[in-house]
Design an enzyme around this catalytic site. Structure first.
Site, PDB file in Angstrom:
ATOM      1  N   SER A  72       0.726  -1.394   0.147  1.00  0.00           N
ATOM      2  CA  SER A  72       0.132   0.093   0.018  1.00  0.00           C
ATOM      3  C   SER A  72       1.116   1.286  -0.127  1.00  0.00           C
ATOM      4  CB  SER A  72      -0.891  -0.025   1.105  1.00  0.00           C
ATOM      5  OG  SER A  72      -1.848   1.092   1.130  1.00  0.00           O
TER       6      SER A  72
ATOM      7  N   GLN B 223      -4.924   2.333  -6.808  1.00  0.00           N
ATOM      8  CA  GLN B 223      -4.518   1.757  -5.631  1.00  0.00           C
ATOM      9  C   GLN B 223      -5.442   2.113  -4.276  1.00  0.00           C
ATOM     10  OE1 GLN B 223      -1.426   3.221  -3.204  1.00  0.00           O
ATOM     11  NE2 GLN B 223      -0.118   1.301  -3.483  1.00  0.00           N
TER      12      GLN B 223
ATOM     13  N   ARG C  42      -2.192  12.694  -0.319  1.00  0.00           N
ATOM     14  CA  ARG C  42      -2.873  11.286  -0.240  1.00  0.00           C
ATOM     15  C   ARG C  42      -3.495  10.892   1.237  1.00  0.00           C
ATOM     16  NH1 ARG C  42      -1.568   5.655   1.051  1.00  0.00           N
ATOM     17  NH2 ARG C  42      -2.527   3.987  -0.584  1.00  0.00           N
TER      18      ARG C  42
END
Length: 287
Positions: free
Chosen positions: A87, A239, A112
């Site tokens: 991740s 992702q 993010r």
């Protein structure tokens, strides 16, 4: 052959990074300028008790992973054949392979983390003791259609993701099949359909960046195959809501040749997972 792997969220702990902050002062100074606070103080002391909050966890782990990588690079006597990260750890893998600079990677991770911290009402849970087929069977049999698989971490360790009431309802269904069910201390349903709005916002942010060619293959969490030069932004966007295919990623590396794995960053979570994956594959070969 050699593969370096970088841990993601969940591996953070107060004290991580240690003396690396004083060894790589130029990188630390850049990080402080980008973040607007002392990354060393956050990681070593966490005076405001925020290290576990996503918007702080992600930049902190990226920086510490990167410093560990830079230290390891100084001491490395053999070439690396693959990079992979779990991740968030995938950002350090891409930095190591030359997709972007340390600074750009930190800007991406900062954004993010900020976006992901705005997600609410979701939760994740670890299901231990059932394999992938059994996990999906429990979900289907019990009509748990609103729950997604977030991480395929190991042969019998899977993370599911969804809204709070759905995850709580699923607990008894998994325990009835003999699984150990552990709700995780996160505030959102990461790597699930519930992150689509955040994924779109992050994809828009990525449009302002260009990425370099990779010097070493980086295995994508989304595809469990090497990144292509023109797919970096696409993979980093997907992702956010896609599951982490960690088992398949390690299996891909193992299938190329006998490979030694080095976990670079705090803790040894990935090393344990890789051991369980490799042992399962070796047992299959013997059988």
């Amino acid at each position: 052959m050699k593969a370096m792997v970088f841990p993601g969220q969940g591996s953070q702990e107060v004290g991580m990074g240690g003396e690396l902050f004083d060894e790589f002062v130029d990188y630390v100074r850049v990080a402080d300028d980008i973040l607007g606070y002392s990354i060393k103080e956050l990681c070593l002391v966490d005076p405001n008790n925020v290290l576990s909050k996503t918007q702080y966890t992600q930049p902190a782990l990226y920086v510490v992973n990167a410093l560990h990588y830079l230290k390891s690079k100084q001491e490395l006597s053999e070439k690396v054949d693959f990079y992979a990260g779990h991740s968030l750890g995938e950002y350090t893998a891409l930095f190591a392979s030359g997709a972007f600079s340390f600074e750009t990677g930190l800007r991406l991770v900062k954004k993010r983390g900020e976006l992901m911290s705005t997600a609410k009402n979701g939760v994740m849970a670890a299901v231990i003791g059932l394999d992938k087929v059994q996990i999906h069977d429990v979900l289907k049999t019990n009509s748990l259609n609103n729950i997604d698989v977030a991480n395929y971490n190991g042969p019998v360790q899977t993370i599911i993701s969804g809204l709070l009431h759905d995850i709580e309802f699923a607990k008894s269904a998994f325990e009835a099949r003999g699984a150990k069910f552990i709700k995780l201390p996160v505030s959102a349903a990461f790597h699930s359909r519930y992150m689509k709005t955040i994924e779109a916002a992050f994809g828009h942010y990525l449009q302002q960046f260009t990425f370099g060619s990779l010097s070493v293959p980086v295995i994508s969490n989304v595809t469990a195959k090497p990144y292509q030069a023109d797919s970096i932004a696409e993979n980093l966007t997907k992702q956010i809501s896609s599951p982490v295919h960690w088992v398949d990623s390690i299996s891909y590396i193992n299938a190329t040749d006998q490979c030694d794995f080095e976990e670079v960053g705090p803790g040894n979570v990935l090393s344990k997972l890789i051991s369980s994956i490799s042992n399962k594959e070796n047992n299959k070969e013997v059988a």
